[in-house]
Scaffold this motif. Structure first.
Motif, short mmCIF file in Angstrom:
data_model
loop_
_atom_site.label_atom_id
_atom_site.label_comp_id
_atom_site.label_asym_id
_atom_site.label_seq_id
_atom_site.Cartn_x
_atom_site.Cartn_y
_atom_site.Cartn_z
N VAL A 1 8.31 2.78 -2.78
CA VAL A 1 7.66 3.24 -1.63
C VAL A 1 6.40 2.60 -1.43
N THR A 2 6.26 1.33 -1.96
CA THR A 2 5.32 0.55 -1.80
C THR A 2 5.06 -0.12 -0.49
N TYR B 1 5.61 -0.08 3.89
CA TYR B 1 6.77 0.01 4.76
C TYR B 1 7.72 -0.57 4.02
N THR C 1 7.61 -1.42 -9.67
CA THR C 1 6.91 -1.14 -8.23
C THR C 1 5.75 0.00 -8.85
N LEU C 2 4.69 -0.51 -8.04
CA LEU C 2 3.61 0.52 -8.27
C LEU C 2 3.87 1.95 -7.92
N SER C 3 4.83 2.30 -6.93
CA SER C 3 5.17 3.48 -6.59
C SER C 3 6.64 3.59 -6.32
N ILE D 1 1.68 5.36 -1.33
CA ILE D 1 0.50 4.62 -1.70
C ILE D 1 -0.66 5.37 -1.07
N MET E 1 -1.80 -2.93 -3.49
CA MET E 1 -0.74 -3.32 -2.79
C MET E 1 -0.48 -4.81 -2.78
N GLU F 1 1.58 -6.38 -5.83
CA GLU F 1 3.04 -6.24 -5.64
C GLU F 1 3.55 -7.06 -4.44
N LEU F 2 2.79 -7.00 -3.32
CA LEU F 2 3.68 -7.49 -2.20
C LEU F 2 3.06 -8.99 -1.52
N MET G 1 3.32 -6.34 7.24
CA MET G 1 3.35 -4.84 7.28
C MET G 1 2.08 -4.46 8.27
N ILE H 1 -2.67 3.09 3.25
CA ILE H 1 -1.58 2.01 2.72
C ILE H 1 -2.46 0.77 2.50
N PHE H 2 -3.00 0.50 3.81
CA PHE H 2 -3.92 -0.95 3.66
C PHE H 2 -5.02 -0.77 2.79
#
Lengths: 468, 468
Positions: free
Chosen positions: A185-186, A188, B410-412, B417, B425, B428-429, B437, B455-456
């Motif tokens: 769930v990292t 969107y 993954t982080l979560s 987040i 974030m 990972e991304l 996103m 999130i961001f």
């Protein structure tokens, strides 16, 4: 397209992977839907880097890029409507890994769906999505269209098996979405946004697919009904009695007759409907469930129930379903295969609506499909050279879409929108729903490079089957 | 917030559903993570129209809106970080329909998760997502965070059960995504984009959830291992032998000890790990599979295997797992519950990394969680008043995230987040993944009204547990 750009592409890839002669380009001008649109060039990348370079060039020169796999689409997704570059992904076809411990497969987009299914089964695993084109379709195409198939009821569709992607964005950057875990769930969830986006939001260059343990046994039955309404009740009855079949398919009377005319296999041509039910799982459960399903069918007035006693008989039962498509194209040459989908309980009502449409427009309409998840396949058989008939077909198709949406369903359960259903998008989604989708496309692809003229209706676009 | 806006809100809803006194606002300033942020006002809509009006007012006045449900988030999603309006969805709590024929439930967002589970079971149906907060969490919160739980392995997570949504967009328009059918490929799949978007892309005002037939039987076992590596092998062994358990949980030695200290229930305090396995489905299959799973555990050197012979014994086995969370908060008052997730086969390696992190930072770390899908819960127990300890915790948390990502995870996996993991974030991304996103957020919410600072990562934001 300017000759120097073709030269640049040939330097970027290699001469033999950039095809620009008319006859070569023709092979990439169509899919399994309608219309032909010649690309200016067809290119065959073998690495993600090459995809990046092609897309960057396209952005620099403002040339449309249309990605494609096996070209089995029934809705026009791979058609290079605006010319430009056909980005053929079939040579990125390595099955990179089947990881038994993590229950995942890592594949390039050009892998043939059936090849993945076979390789997974050889490891005792199972990749459930099963579009009927699986012997020729590519995984990349399946992902782009979020393909379904009979297994949808129990196992879901393609998107439920994609946990990670490598994607080249419409502007030529590489991103990785999701990963190797089912839970993530990292940020969107871009994976299911790109899956089913029909090549408008990115080019999939690698996919991490979830596999499950292969069911140890399976059994099937065929039940014959004098009244289609009863078959609908039997379907609901099976589900509300705690049985979740792997497949539940239905054939209406015209489908049954078409099959028997094509290849006589002993189907009851007077029956109003046939349903096919397959259960899978633990051997003891399968044995018990197929018998209970048979009993439920009888309770709802099936006039005959055949339970396959062995694997050979099981395959025999499924032949009826497999023969429908080849059978109906014997009647007339043009087959318009729809996939209007309704809530399962509305299936009898949808059949009634389809009968009315058949009578009103005097068209040849047969209906079969995935009864378990409400995903019907009304198929219209026509002759594209008969202008008057095709005009009636055009109107009938519009009414089929309307009926599905009015019954709480959708335009498209598994074939996609492509060019063919774009004019009806707003009917289902409303102007705001469509606008929210358009905003994503614009934010990701401001110059509209990737697969333009798809999904979103063009101003004034109204036709589905006939070209304007 | 200007008093006239509070008045306008009171006219829009009603006086008793617009709370603006300090003590009332305080109740909506926190969740189950860290930090308190007072909203200027808490409003309680009861219709979609009211949600629309509140959000339109917020857009007009450029006031942030933070939607929330039960406030059980472990990552800060419902915290009104920038003040403004707390949009409390708990009074839109009607369970509108359980439709047995179509296997769907239609719910408003304020329905308590466990209530839906109970109502579905009363109809012979099953809603599998099972976050541990299900007795207090709302479905709306579960959807916003894409909640998981032990059932993830076999049944997937919340997003796999959402087939349609009614959503108020960040600019106050109503859209409907998906519908009543599992199969729907009409345009981009906005449903899973909004599910898990933590209230940043829309406010869910209604959801259509997929239900499945309730499994007819279930059985559980507990297996005790002297070596955690063996338990990992046993888990893989079960899966590669064609058994897909409903749940597979693991407790490490510190978890076992914490439970026994809290409530002695006869757990083996010397064991390196305990695993709990539950299978469900057809009674005959369940009986056979639990015995085979027991045999596989013994083959991988389990020193003890207890199979629950009846429902009471089954619940008894699960007590060990249920007591972990209350038990560990007895040790010290501050519990930092992480949900770093790795590919299943990397679980033993992740445990090793976690041991190193525990030693390096001298922290109290216990590990348990959903072994079947790689979703571990490393929990750090600390005392927030001990500044030095909290600094070590802060660094340890960062290393846990790093370890998960390095192992392909993954982080979560299920907590989201929110504010707490935003700084990690990009790790990972990557910058492009994060940018794609952000583009969606900007295209949908140009004035950043809906749940800002979530999130961001904010420029310079680095801390997770400690406030800056």
């Amino acid at each position: 397209m300017k000759p120097e750009l073709i030269r640049e592409l040939k330097e970027m890839l290699s001469d033999d992977r950039v095809l620009d002669s008319l006859d070569e380009r023709y092979s990439y001008s169509f899919d399994a839907s309608f219309g032909t649109f010649l690309p200016d060039v067809a290119v065959f990348p073998v690495t993600t880097e090459e995809v990046v370079n092609v897309i960057k060039l396209a952005n620099r020169e403002k040339i449309p890029v249309t990605p494609r796999g096996g070209g089995t689409s029934l809705s026009g997704g791979p058609l290079p409507v605006a010319g430009g570059i056909a980005l053929v992904m079939t040579r990125m076809n390595r099955l990179l890994e089947i990881d038994r411990d993590n229950l995942v497969a890592i594949v390039e987009p050009g892998v043939i769906t059936a090849e993945l299914q076979r390789r997974a089964e050889a490891e005792g695993l199972f990749y459930p999505p099963d579009p009927s084109s699986s012997n020729v379709s590519t995984i990349g195409g399946n992902l782009a269209e979020n393909s379904g198939g009979p297994h949808g009821l129990k196992y879901g569709v393609t998107k439920h098996y994609v946990i990670g992607l490598e994607v080249v964005t419409p502007q030529g950057e590489i991103i990785r979405t999701g990963g190797m875990t089912v839970k993530n769930v990292t940020g969107y969830d871009l994976t299911p946004l790109i899956v089913g986006s029909e090549g408008t939001l990115g080019v999939i260059t690698k996919a991490i697919l979830r596999l499950i343990p292969k069911p140890r046994a399976r059994k099937a039955l065929m039940a014959v009904f004098n009244d289609l309404i009863d078959s609908g009740r039997a379907i609901s009855g099976v589900l509300t009695n705690g049985i979740l079949p792997a497949k539940m398919e239905i054939l209406d009377n015209p489908s049954i007759r078409a099959v028997e005319n094509y290849q006589p296999i002993g189907l009851p041509v007077e029956a109003d409907a046939i349903i096919l039910i397959e259960v899978d799982g633990h051997p003891a459960a399968v044995e018990d469930e197929i018998n209970r399903a048979a009993e439920i069918c009888r309770r709802y007035r099936a006039k005959e129930v055949r339970v396959a006693e062995n694997e050979r008989q099981r395959e025999e039962l499924w032949r009826a379903r497999k023969l429908v498509s080849p059978a109906i194209t014997q009647v007339k040459p043009t087959k318009i295969s729809e996939d209007a989908t309704v809530p399962r309980a509305k299936i009898p009502e949808m059949f009634e609506r389809l009968r009315q449409i058949r009578d009103k427009y005097n068209i040849h309409l047969v209906v079969f499909g995935h009864a378990g998840d409400g995903n019907l396949h009304p198929n219209i058989i026509a002759d594209i050279r008969d202008k008057d008939e095709m005009r009636r077909v055009e109107e009938a198709v519009g009414e089929i879409f309307k009926a599905a949406v009015e019954l709480g369903g959708t335009l498209s359960g598994e074939h996609g929108i492509g060019t063919m259903k774009a004019p009806y998008m707003e009917m289902e989604l409303g102007p705001v729903g469509l606008d929210m989708m358009r905003r994503i496309k614009q934010a990701w692809d401001p110059d509209n490079i990737l697969n333009p003229y798809k999904i979103f209706p063009q101003p004034g676009q109204t036709r589905v089957v006939l070209s304007e």
